[in-house]
Design a protein around this motif. Structure first.
Motif, mmCIF file in Angstrom:
data_model
loop_
_atom_site.group_PDB
_atom_site.id
_atom_site.type_symbol
_atom_site.label_atom_id
_atom_site.label_comp_id
_atom_site.label_asym_id
_atom_site.label_seq_id
_atom_site.Cartn_x
_atom_site.Cartn_y
_atom_site.Cartn_z
ATOM 1 N N ILE A 145 0.845 -1.201 0.000
ATOM 2 C CA ILE A 145 0.000 0.000 0.000
ATOM 3 C C ILE A 145 0.876 1.245 0.000
ATOM 4 O O ILE A 145 0.654 2.183 -0.778
ATOM 5 C CB ILE A 145 -0.953 0.001 1.221
ATOM 6 C CG1 ILE A 145 -2.007 -1.108 1.067
ATOM 7 C CG2 ILE A 145 -1.631 1.362 1.384
ATOM 8 C CD1 ILE A 145 -2.823 -1.352 2.314
ATOM 9 N N ILE A 146 1.892 1.259 0.840
ATOM 10 C CA ILE A 146 2.812 2.403 0.906
ATOM 11 C C ILE A 146 3.526 2.568 -0.432
ATOM 12 O O ILE A 146 3.666 3.674 -0.945
ATOM 13 C CB ILE A 146 3.835 2.233 2.052
ATOM 14 C CG1 ILE A 146 3.138 2.157 3.409
ATOM 15 C CG2 ILE A 146 4.863 3.353 2.040
ATOM 16 C CD1 ILE A 146 2.319 3.366 3.782
ATOM 17 N N LEU A 147 3.948 1.457 -1.028
ATOM 18 C CA LEU A 147 4.641 1.514 -2.322
ATOM 19 C C LEU A 147 3.719 2.070 -3.402
ATOM 20 O O LEU A 147 4.142 2.877 -4.235
ATOM 21 C CB LEU A 147 5.157 0.126 -2.710
ATOM 22 C CG LEU A 147 6.091 0.043 -3.901
ATOM 23 C CD1 LEU A 147 7.308 0.940 -3.697
ATOM 24 C CD2 LEU A 147 6.550 -1.383 -4.131
ATOM 25 N N ASP A 148 2.434 1.690 -3.370
ATOM 26 C CA ASP A 148 1.467 2.249 -4.323
ATOM 27 C C ASP A 148 1.325 3.752 -4.139
ATOM 28 O O ASP A 148 1.252 4.509 -5.109
ATOM 29 C CB ASP A 148 0.094 1.583 -4.158
ATOM 30 C CG ASP A 148 0.050 0.181 -4.728
ATOM 31 O OD1 ASP A 148 0.970 -0.171 -5.500
ATOM 32 O OD2 ASP A 148 -0.901 -0.555 -4.409
ATOM 33 N N ILE A 149 1.289 4.196 -2.899
ATOM 34 C CA ILE A 149 1.166 5.631 -2.619
ATOM 35 C C ILE A 149 2.403 6.367 -3.115
ATOM 36 O O ILE A 149 2.301 7.423 -3.742
ATOM 37 C CB ILE A 149 0.930 5.876 -1.110
ATOM 38 C CG1 ILE A 149 -0.453 5.358 -0.715
ATOM 39 C CG2 ILE A 149 1.069 7.367 -0.772
ATOM 40 C CD1 ILE A 149 -0.704 5.316 0.777
ATOM 41 N N VAL A 150 3.584 5.795 -2.869
ATOM 42 C CA VAL A 150 4.833 6.416 -3.320
ATOM 43 C C VAL A 150 4.873 6.462 -4.845
ATOM 44 O O VAL A 150 5.270 7.452 -5.445
ATOM 45 C CB VAL A 150 6.061 5.657 -2.755
ATOM 46 C CG1 VAL A 150 7.342 6.077 -3.445
ATOM 47 C CG2 VAL A 150 6.170 5.879 -1.256
ATOM 48 N N THR A 151 4.428 5.387 -5.495
ATOM 49 C CA THR A 151 4.466 5.298 -6.953
ATOM 50 C C THR A 151 3.472 6.248 -7.616
ATOM 51 O O THR A 151 3.778 6.880 -8.616
ATOM 52 C CB THR A 151 4.186 3.848 -7.404
ATOM 53 O OG1 THR A 151 5.146 2.992 -6.789
ATOM 54 C CG2 THR A 151 4.268 3.715 -8.909
ATOM 55 N N ASP A 152 2.265 6.366 -7.046
ATOM 56 C CA ASP A 152 1.205 7.198 -7.643
ATOM 57 C C ASP A 152 0.901 8.411 -6.790
ATOM 58 O O ASP A 152 -0.256 8.684 -6.453
ATOM 59 C CB ASP A 152 -0.067 6.376 -7.848
ATOM 60 C CG ASP A 152 -0.027 5.531 -9.092
ATOM 61 O OD1 ASP A 152 0.652 5.944 -10.044
ATOM 62 O OD2 ASP A 152 -0.671 4.476 -9.112
ATOM 63 N N GLN A 153 1.915 9.193 -6.467
ATOM 64 C CA GLN A 153 1.747 10.341 -5.586
ATOM 65 C C GLN A 153 0.735 11.337 -6.127
ATOM 66 O O GLN A 153 -0.059 11.893 -5.362
ATOM 67 C CB GLN A 153 3.083 11.041 -5.365
ATOM 68 C CG GLN A 153 4.030 10.253 -4.525
ATOM 69 C CD GLN A 153 5.360 10.979 -4.357
ATOM 70 O OE1 GLN A 153 5.373 12.193 -4.228
ATOM 71 N NE2 GLN A 153 6.433 10.226 -4.357
ATOM 72 N N ILE A 154 0.732 11.557 -7.409
ATOM 73 C CA ILE A 154 -0.182 12.540 -7.995
ATOM 74 C C ILE A 154 -1.629 12.092 -7.779
ATOM 75 O O ILE A 154 -2.484 12.877 -7.378
ATOM 76 C CB ILE A 154 0.108 12.744 -9.508
ATOM 77 C CG1 ILE A 154 1.465 13.421 -9.675
ATOM 78 C CG2 ILE A 154 -0.986 13.572 -10.171
ATOM 79 C CD1 ILE A 154 1.943 13.514 -11.104
ATOM 80 N N TYR A 155 -1.917 10.824 -7.982
ATOM 81 C CA TYR A 155 -3.266 10.297 -7.800
ATOM 82 C C TYR A 155 -3.696 10.426 -6.338
ATOM 83 O O TYR A 155 -4.804 10.862 -6.040
ATOM 84 C CB TYR A 155 -3.334 8.841 -8.257
ATOM 85 C CG TYR A 155 -4.640 8.167 -7.935
ATOM 86 C CD1 TYR A 155 -5.780 8.424 -8.685
ATOM 87 C CD2 TYR A 155 -4.750 7.288 -6.861
ATOM 88 C CE1 TYR A 155 -6.988 7.834 -8.382
ATOM 89 C CE2 TYR A 155 -5.948 6.682 -6.555
ATOM 90 C CZ TYR A 155 -7.060 6.949 -7.314
ATOM 91 O OH TYR A 155 -8.255 6.365 -7.010
#
Length: 193
Positions: free
Chosen positions: A181-191
């Motif tokens: 979940i954290i990695l997804d947030i880091v990867t898609d910061q703009i979203y």
């Protein structure tokens, strides 16, 4: 250089607009390399040629092939016939002989890159239009993992016994799931912003 068939010869012609789609090992790199060479031979400026590949290895291979042929042409311009498929004109022989030095001395490099690096250049050039911060950096997979580890570390330092949500998340989710979940947030910061 190996022979190419008539369809490949048409695809390498600078007089046609083409989209090349084929399976691995069918000669796409050869066709695209010949197209670049024919464009250069026709006098198309370097900054007007753009080659996009999927991998850095393919981009490096194309650059190496173009350079290799230009070295041959500088030493023996008559070999240009293997690319154009006919006896070269006198002007083409002169051009073929000078292309390597033109490429070497040009302030504009030959644009052969991956789709990702090309898009990154566009985003760096027009960050406001893309809705991103100027000076952004693209994280490598290792950098994303490191950032994710740091975020998890920071979260673990901030957890308090009275913070029910974080305690629930950490207690309910498996560590890898929480990390994903954290990695997804880091990867898609703009979203997520």
């Amino acid at each position: 250089m190996q022979k190419i068939n008539q369809e490949q010869k048409l695809a390498s012609s600078p007089e046609h607009s083409v989209w090349v789609s084929a399976s691995a090992g069918t000669g796409k790199t050869k066709v695209l390399t010949e197209r670049v060479l024919r464009l250069l031979l026709a006098g198309v400026p370097l900054n007007k040629i753009l080659c996009l590949t999927f991998t850095n290895a393919a981009a490096a291979e194309m650059r190496a092939r173009v350079t290799s042929v230009l070295i041959k042409w500088e030493q023996n311009p008559e070999t240009v016939d293997s690319v154009i498929g006919r006896k070269p004109l006198k002007e083409e022989l002169i051009k073929a002989k000078s292309l390597l030095s033109e490429l070497s001395l040009s302030p504009d490099p030959l644009n052969i890159s991956t789709i990702h690096s090309f898009c990154q250049k566009i985003l760096q050039r027009f960050p406001f239009e893309a809705g991103i911060n100027p000076g952004f950096k693209v994280l490598s997979e290792i950098q994303k993992e490191d950032l994710c580890e740091k975020v998890l570390e920071d979260i673990s330092k901030e957890i308090r016994l009275d913070n029910h949500f974080l305690n629930y998340m950490i207690g309910t989710l498996h560590e890898n799931t929480f990390k994903e979940i954290i990695l997804d947030i880091v990867t898609d910061q703009i979203y997520f912003r």
